[in-house]
Enzyme design. Structure first.
Site, PDB file in Angstrom:
ATOM      1  N   SER A   6      17.956 -18.012  30.893  1.00 51.59           N
ATOM      2  CA  SER A   6      16.603 -17.459  30.836  1.00 51.59           C
ATOM      3  C   SER A   6      15.573 -18.559  31.064  1.00 51.59           C
ATOM      4  O   SER A   6      15.512 -19.539  30.315  1.00 51.59           O
ATOM      5  CB  SER A   6      16.355 -16.814  29.472  1.00 51.59           C
ATOM      6  OG  SER A   6      14.976 -16.503  29.368  1.00 51.59           O
ATOM      7  N   HIS A  31      17.427 -15.049  34.515  1.00 50.41           N
ATOM      8  CA  HIS A  31      16.726 -14.031  33.729  1.00 50.41           C
ATOM      9  C   HIS A  31      15.270 -14.462  33.593  1.00 50.41           C
ATOM     10  O   HIS A  31      14.987 -15.609  33.247  1.00 50.41           O
ATOM     11  CB  HIS A  31      17.409 -13.926  32.363  1.00 50.41           C
ATOM     12  CG  HIS A  31      16.892 -12.843  31.484  1.00 50.41           C
ATOM     13  ND1 HIS A  31      17.269 -11.517  31.611  1.00 50.41           N
ATOM     14  CD2 HIS A  31      16.023 -12.884  30.443  1.00 50.41           C
ATOM     15  CE1 HIS A  31      16.661 -10.790  30.683  1.00 50.41           C
ATOM     16  NE2 HIS A  31      15.899 -11.594  29.955  1.00 50.41           N
ATOM     17  N   ASP A  33      11.700 -13.551  31.788  1.00 47.81           N
ATOM     18  CA  ASP A  33      11.083 -12.796  30.701  1.00 47.81           C
ATOM     19  C   ASP A  33       9.580 -12.666  30.912  1.00 47.81           C
ATOM     20  O   ASP A  33       8.852 -13.657  30.884  1.00 47.81           O
ATOM     21  CB  ASP A  33      11.332 -13.527  29.378  1.00 47.81           C
ATOM     22  CG  ASP A  33      12.760 -13.364  28.914  1.00 47.81           C
ATOM     23  OD1 ASP A  33      13.213 -12.210  28.815  1.00 47.81           O
ATOM     24  OD2 ASP A  33      13.419 -14.386  28.666  1.00 47.81           O
ATOM     25  N   MET A  35       6.139 -11.251  29.497  1.00 47.16           N
ATOM     26  CA  MET A  35       5.517 -10.807  28.240  1.00 47.16           C
ATOM     27  C   MET A  35       4.013 -10.672  28.441  1.00 47.16           C
ATOM     28  O   MET A  35       3.389 -11.576  29.002  1.00 47.16           O
ATOM     29  CB  MET A  35       5.790 -11.835  27.147  1.00 47.16           C
ATOM     30  CG  MET A  35       7.273 -12.120  26.962  1.00 47.16           C
ATOM     31  SD  MET A  35       7.515 -13.395  25.741  1.00 47.16           S
ATOM     32  CE  MET A  35       9.298 -13.478  25.700  1.00 47.16           C
ATOM     33  N   HIS A  65      12.924  -9.021  33.201  1.00 49.78           N
ATOM     34  CA  HIS A  65      12.862  -8.271  31.945  1.00 49.78           C
ATOM     35  C   HIS A  65      11.398  -8.070  31.556  1.00 49.78           C
ATOM     36  O   HIS A  65      10.737  -9.014  31.124  1.00 49.78           O
ATOM     37  CB  HIS A  65      13.634  -9.082  30.881  1.00 49.78           C
ATOM     38  CG  HIS A  65      13.619  -8.493  29.518  1.00 49.78           C
ATOM     39  ND1 HIS A  65      14.037  -9.200  28.410  1.00 49.78           N
ATOM     40  CD2 HIS A  65      13.256  -7.259  29.063  1.00 49.78           C
ATOM     41  CE1 HIS A  65      13.925  -8.440  27.336  1.00 49.78           C
ATOM     42  NE2 HIS A  65      13.447  -7.258  27.706  1.00 49.78           N
ATOM     43  N   MET A  67       8.729  -7.040  29.209  1.00 52.21           N
ATOM     44  CA  MET A  67       8.341  -6.702  27.829  1.00 52.21           C
ATOM     45  C   MET A  67       6.847  -6.433  27.871  1.00 52.21           C
ATOM     46  O   MET A  67       6.021  -7.241  27.434  1.00 52.21           O
ATOM     47  CB  MET A  67       8.689  -7.880  26.898  1.00 52.21           C
ATOM     48  CG  MET A  67      10.186  -8.019  26.669  1.00 52.21           C
ATOM     49  SD  MET A  67      10.635  -9.670  26.116  1.00 52.21           S
ATOM     50  CE  MET A  67      10.829 -10.457  27.697  1.00 52.21           C
ATOM     51  N   MET A 136      19.097  -5.715  23.051  1.00 51.02           N
ATOM     52  CA  MET A 136      18.413  -6.912  22.533  1.00 51.02           C
ATOM     53  C   MET A 136      19.066  -7.324  21.214  1.00 51.02           C
ATOM     54  O   MET A 136      19.284  -6.492  20.330  1.00 51.02           O
ATOM     55  CB  MET A 136      16.927  -6.635  22.294  1.00 51.02           C
ATOM     56  CG  MET A 136      16.080  -6.467  23.547  1.00 51.02           C
ATOM     57  SD  MET A 136      16.102  -7.878  24.669  1.00 51.02           S
ATOM     58  CE  MET A 136      15.472  -9.202  23.636  1.00 51.02           C
ATOM     59  N   ASP A 174      20.889 -10.215  24.946  1.00 50.54           N
ATOM     60  CA  ASP A 174      19.783 -11.159  25.148  1.00 50.54           C
ATOM     61  C   ASP A 174      19.156 -11.494  23.799  1.00 50.54           C
ATOM     62  O   ASP A 174      18.679 -10.602  23.107  1.00 50.54           O
ATOM     63  CB  ASP A 174      18.763 -10.481  26.082  1.00 50.54           C
ATOM     64  CG  ASP A 174      17.540 -11.328  26.384  1.00 50.54           C
ATOM     65  OD1 ASP A 174      17.539 -12.533  26.071  1.00 50.54           O
ATOM     66  OD2 ASP A 174      16.583 -10.760  26.951  1.00 50.54           O
TER      67      ASP A 174
HETATM   68  C1  DX5 Z   1      13.356 -12.837  24.024  1.00 57.32           C
HETATM   69  C2  DX5 Z   1      13.686 -12.868  25.503  1.00 57.32           C
HETATM   70  C3  DX5 Z   1      14.911 -13.646  25.780  1.00 57.32           C
HETATM   71  C4  DX5 Z   1      14.811 -15.117  25.500  1.00 57.32           C
HETATM   72  C5  DX5 Z   1      16.155 -15.552  24.957  1.00 57.32           C
HETATM   73  O1  DX5 Z   1      12.164 -12.175  23.857  1.00 57.32           O
HETATM   74  O2  DX5 Z   1      13.860 -11.551  25.991  1.00 57.32           O
HETATM   75  O3  DX5 Z   1      15.375 -13.449  27.120  1.00 57.32           O
HETATM   76  O4  DX5 Z   1      14.504 -15.899  26.625  1.00 57.32           O
HETATM   77  O5  DX5 Z   1      16.047 -16.839  24.466  1.00 57.32           O
HETATM   78  P1  DX5 Z   1      17.126 -17.483  23.504  1.00 57.32           P
HETATM   79  O6  DX5 Z   1      18.409 -17.505  24.269  1.00 57.32           O
HETATM   80  O7  DX5 Z   1      16.566 -18.841  23.253  1.00 57.32           O
HETATM   81  O8  DX5 Z   1      17.212 -16.626  22.274  1.00 57.32           O
HETATM   82 ZN    ZN Z   2      14.874 -11.296  28.098  1.00 57.81          ZN
END
Ligand code: DX5
Ligand code: ZN
Length: 230
Positions: A6, A31, A33, A35, A65, A67, A136, A174
């Site tokens: 990620s 991956h 993320d 946000m 992903h 969010m 998750m 994840d």
């Molecule tokens: C969390 C994200 C994850 C994050 C995981 O909100 O969706 O993808 O990057 O990070 P680690 O592996 O450090 O928990």
């Molecule tokens: Zn993620």
């Protein structure tokens, strides 16, 4: 199996180099993320960053992903930026069917994510419409959190439904994934492993990816230890 570092855990002062490091690590996917400061209490990066790193990791499948509270306004921008798959959250309720349909229309793989407090049954009606189910294993918003073991039965349930209905969606985990928790998830039926801190945080990303692959393979020998096409 799929191993997906990620980018959230990469060094943001040198994102291009980090994407290049991932490209040469033996990982299958990257991956990403996204946000929005609304669906989760954090802001990460947007389509411009995804488009900027895309040419530096051409061999990796981009697993985006979202969010985000209003993903409907972001599907096209991320599709254009180079996403191969777009994941939206089941917590968005009545919007979900239309979002899944739009992702498919854009020619991208379709992913659906389920947060730790949400019952896995919420995802059940969509299982024949998705390419990937993301269970998750932390509450989304931040990297570096501890794996929530209580989520493991949800992976088992999703895997049981997949077998019963003879479906072929990937089962991704994840949050808090390291060699031990990846193995635990593999035993429960997961085949796609997202890891930020434990992979990008390692001195050698390549060695960390290889080690995670071995741990997963040892936990479930049915999961091939070689990279497979997405
Ligand atoms: C969390 C994200 C994850 C994050 C995981 O909100 O969706 O993808 O990057 O990070 P680690 O592996 O450090 O928990
Ligand atoms: Zn993620």
């Amino acid at each position: 199996m799929i191993i997906a570092p990620s980018l959230l855990a990469a060094d943001f002062t040198r994102l291009g180099k980090e994407a290049g490091r991932a490209a040469k690590s033996g990982a299958d996917w990257l991956h990403l993320d996204i946000m929005d400061g609304q669906f989760v209490p954090n802001i990460s990066f947007g389509p411009a960053v995804v488009a900027a790193v895309r040419p530096l990791a051409k061999n990796l499948f981009f697993d985006v992903h979202l969010m985000c509270g209003r993903p409907e306004i972001l599907l096209e921008p991320f599709a254009e930026a180079g996403a191969d798959e777009i994941i939206v959250h089941v917590e968005l309720g009545e919007k979900v069917p239309q979002l899944l349909w739009k992702i498919k229309l854009l020619g991208k793989k379709v992913g659906l994510a389920v947060n730790p407090p949400t019952a896995i049954a919420e995802a059940q009606p969509y299982l024949d419409k998705i390419d990937l189910l993301l269970v998750m294993t932390v509450n989304p918003g931040f990297g570096g959190q501890s794996f929530i073991h209580e989520c493991v039965p949800k992976i088992q349930q999703a895997d049981a439904w997949r077998r019963e209905k003879k479906l072929s969606f990937r089962l991704e985990v994840d949050g808090g994934i390291n060699d031990e928790t990846a193995a635990e998830c593999a035993r429960a039926g997961a085949d796609t492993f997202v890891a930020g801190t434990s992979l990008f945080g390692a001195r050698s990303l390549k060695a960390a990816v290889t080690k995670m692959r071995k741990a997963v393979h040892a936990a479930d020998p049915a999961l091939a230890d070689l990279a497979v096409a997405p």
